[in-house]
Design an enzyme around this catalytic site. Structure first.
Site, PDB file in Angstrom:
ATOM      1  N   HIS A  93       0.834  -1.217   0.000  1.00 17.52           N
ATOM      2  CA  HIS A  93       0.000   0.000   0.000  1.00 17.52           C
ATOM      3  C   HIS A  93       0.868   1.267   0.000  1.00 17.52           C
ATOM      4  CE1 HIS A  93      -2.924   2.933   1.774  1.00 17.52           C
ATOM      5  NE2 HIS A  93      -3.762   2.263   1.014  1.00 17.52           N
ATOM      6  N   SER A 129      -9.899 -14.085  -2.447  1.00 13.59           N
ATOM      7  CA  SER A 129      -9.974 -12.628  -2.577  1.00 13.59           C
ATOM      8  C   SER A 129     -11.228 -12.237  -3.344  1.00 13.59           C
ATOM      9  CB  SER A 129      -8.722 -12.135  -3.313  1.00 13.59           C
ATOM     10  OG  SER A 129      -8.918 -10.811  -3.736  1.00 13.59           O
TER      11      SER A 129
HETATM   12  C1  LIG Z   1      -6.892   0.171   2.508  1.00  8.66           C
HETATM   13  C2  LIG Z   1      -5.558  -0.421   2.751  1.00  8.66           C
HETATM   14  C3  LIG Z   1      -4.648   0.178   3.645  1.00  8.66           C
HETATM   15  C4  LIG Z   1      -4.920   1.488   4.310  1.00  8.66           C
HETATM   16  O1  LIG Z   1      -5.995   1.394   5.160  1.00  8.66           O
HETATM   17  P1  LIG Z   1      -6.773   2.711   5.610  1.00  8.66           P
HETATM   18  O2  LIG Z   1      -7.835   2.130   6.457  1.00  8.66           O
HETATM   19  O3  LIG Z   1      -7.268   3.363   4.351  1.00  8.66           O
HETATM   20  O4  LIG Z   1      -5.833   3.566   6.358  1.00  8.66           O
HETATM   21  C5  LIG Z   1      -3.451  -0.455   3.872  1.00  8.66           C
HETATM   22  N1  LIG Z   1      -3.140  -1.602   3.258  1.00  8.66           N
HETATM   23  C6  LIG Z   1      -3.975  -2.198   2.397  1.00  8.66           C
HETATM   24  C7  LIG Z   1      -3.565  -3.487   1.756  1.00  8.66           C
HETATM   25  C8  LIG Z   1      -5.206  -1.625   2.104  1.00  8.66           C
HETATM   26  O5  LIG Z   1      -6.020  -2.218   1.231  1.00  8.66           O
END
Ligand SMILES: *Cc1c(COP(=O)(O)O)cnc(C)c1O
Length: 379
Positions: free
Chosen positions: A127, A328
Site C-alpha cells: 500500500h 480474494s
Molecule cells: C486500505 C488499505 C490500507 C490502508 O488502510 P486505511 O484504512 O485506508 O488507512 C493499507 N493496506 C492495504 C492493503 C489496504 O487495502
C-alpha cells in the site's frame, strides 16, 4: 444533554446545500464498486451516542480519569478480533485505530523499537502509505520485487536478507494487496529466517481487507498469529463497514509493554499512537459483531466470492481478462476507459483496474458496469 431542536438552526440556503449534498451522495453510492468499503450497514440505534463528547484516550484495557469513553465495548471488539486472528490466551493486545494505516504504522513502530537497527522489507505491491510510514519512523528499508500475481518474490527477499543478515529483518507482509488482493506467503518468509539462521526477526501483517475475509473461508492462506506474525492491522470500515474510518491494531503483548509509558495527566498507559481516540467507531464495530456476527460474516463472504466469480465470467465474456486470487474478492481486469472508471469509482494502476465485490455489490451492479464497458469499447 439538550433535546435536539425541532427546527433546523441553519439558514434556508445552507439547509438546501445539505439536502443537495445528501442527494448527490445517494446517487454516487449507486455506483460504488471500485473501493473495498462495505456500504451495507445501519447504525441508527447508535446515533444518540453522538450527543456526548466521548473519547477513548489511552489504553482500552486500563482504567483512566476520562470516564466518557467506550473502552468496555472496545475491549469486547478486540476480543472478537483476537479470536479471528488466532491469538491464544492473553498474549495479544490491541486497540481500535483510525484505520489500516495507523495499524500498519503501529506494527512497524513496534518492530523498530524491538530492533532499532532493523531493516524493513516490503514488496512493490505494498500500500502507498507504507513508504510514508517508513519516512516518518526513519527506519532503514528495502523494497522487494513482486511476482506478476502481486505476491512478494521470495527469492528476491531471500537474497536481500542474506546480504544484510547481520541486522534483524522486519518484514512487512501483505495479506491481501490493495490492487490484486495477493497474500504474501508467511511460511515462506519464516523459512528464509530458518534457512539463514536468523534468530531475531519481526513480521507485521497488513490485513486491511483480507483480515475480515480469511477467518471465514474454508481454506485460508496462513496469515495470522498462529502462522507466526507479530502484529496485524485490519480496517474496520472495509469489510465490516462504518461511516467513520476505523480499524484494529493487534500485537504481541510483550512487545507492546516495551513501549508503554504511564501518563499522570490522563491516569492511564500511553500505548496507542493517537492520544484522543474516536469512541463512536468501537460502538459501530461492537454493533456489527452483535448483529451480523461471525455466522453473518461467513454468509457475506460466501456471497461476495460468488459475486466476484460472476463478475469474472461477465468481464471475460466481454474480453477483459478478469481474474482473482483464491480467497480474494478483488477482481482484476484490463484498465477500463476513463469515463467508465470515473462513473464506477474504479481504482486503476498501469494496465489494470479492479472492482471489489463488497457485500453491497450485487449482480445487477456488475451487469450495468459490464454494459458500460461494452458500450465504451463500441461492442
Ligand atoms: C486500505 C488499505 C490500507 C490502508 O488502510 P486505511 O484504512 O485506508 O488507512 C493499507 N493496506 C492495504 C492493503 C489496504 O487495502
Amino acid at each position: 444533554m439538550a433535546d435536539p431542536p425541532t427546527t433546523s438552526p441553519l439558514d434556508r440556503q445552507s439547509a438546501r446545500r445539505l439536502d443537495e449534498f445528501y442527494a448527490r451522495l445517494q446517487q454516487e453510492a449507486e455506483n460504488f464498486i471500485g473501493y473495498p468499503c462495505n456500504a451495507d450497514f445501519d447504525y441508527r440505534d447508535l446515533f444518540r451516542f453522538l450527543a456526548f463528547p466521548i473519547n477513548n484516550v489511552g489504553d482500552p484495557f486500563v482504567p483512566s480519569n476520562f470516564h466518557l469513553n467506550t473502552h468496555a465495548f472496545e475491549c469486547e471488539v478486540l476480543d472478537a478480533f483476537r479470536e479471528l486472528t488466532g491469538a491464544s490466551g492473553g498474549d495479544v493486545w490491541g486497540y481500535v485505530t483510525s484505520g489500516g494505516t495507523e495499524g500498519n504504522m503501529y506494527g512497524i513502530f513496534l518492530g523498530r523499537e524491538l530492533f532499532p537497527d532493523g531493516l524493513v522489507y516490503y514488496s512493490e505491491d505494498t500500500h502507498y502509505s507504507v513508504s510514508k510510514i517508513l519516512r516518518c519512523l526513519h527506519v532503514r528499508n528495502i523494497m522487494i520485487k513482486s511476482a506478476a500475481d502481486g505476491r512478494i518474490d521470495l527469492e528476491d527477499l531471500r537474497e536481500t536478507i542474506r546480504i544484510h543478515r547481520d541486522v534483524p529483518p522486519i518484514v512487512f507482509a501483505n495479506v491481501g494487496t490493495t490492487m490484486k488482493g495477493a497474500t504474501d506467503e508467511i511460511a515462506g518468509i519464516r523459512q528464509i529466517f530458518d534457512d539463514l539462521a536468523i534468530p531475531s526477526h519481526y513480521i507485521h501483517a497488513d490485513a486491511a481487507l483480507s483480515g475480515m475475509i480469511l477467518p471465514f473461508v474454508a481454506d485460508p492462506e496462513p496469515w495470522d498469529f498462529s502462522a507466526g506474525v507479530d502484529s496485524i492491522s485490519i480496517s474496520g470500515h472495509k469489510m465490516i463497514g462504518s461511516p467513520i474510518p476505523c480499524g484494529a491494531a493487534l500485537a504481541r503483548r510483550q512487545n507492546v509493554e516495551r513501549i508503554a509509558r504511564h501518563i499522570e495527566y490522563v491516569g492511564t498507559l500511553d500505548t496507542t499512537l493517537s492520544g484522543s481516540r474516536n469512541a463512536i467507531a468501537p460502538l459501530f464495530l461492537w454493533y456489527a459483531f452483535r448483529t451480523v456476527g461471525v455466522a453473518g460474516f461467513r454468509r457475506n463472504i460466501e456471497r461476495c466470492l460468488e459475486t466476484a466469480d460472476y463478475a469474472i465470467e461477465r468481464l471475460n465474456r466481454a474480453g477483459r481478462h478478469a481474474w482473482r486470487h483464491k480467497n480474494s474478492i478483488t477482481v482484476v481486469f484490463d484498465r477500463p476507459a476513463i469515463e467508465v472508471a470515473s462513473k464506477w469509482q474504479i481504482a486503476v494502476h498501469g494496465k489494470i483496474g479492479h472492482l471489489i465485490t463488497m457485500p453491497h455489490v450485487t449482480r445487477e451492479h456488475i451487469d450495468r458496469f459490464v454494459e458500460d464497458i461494452e458500450r465504451a469499447s463500441g461492442q
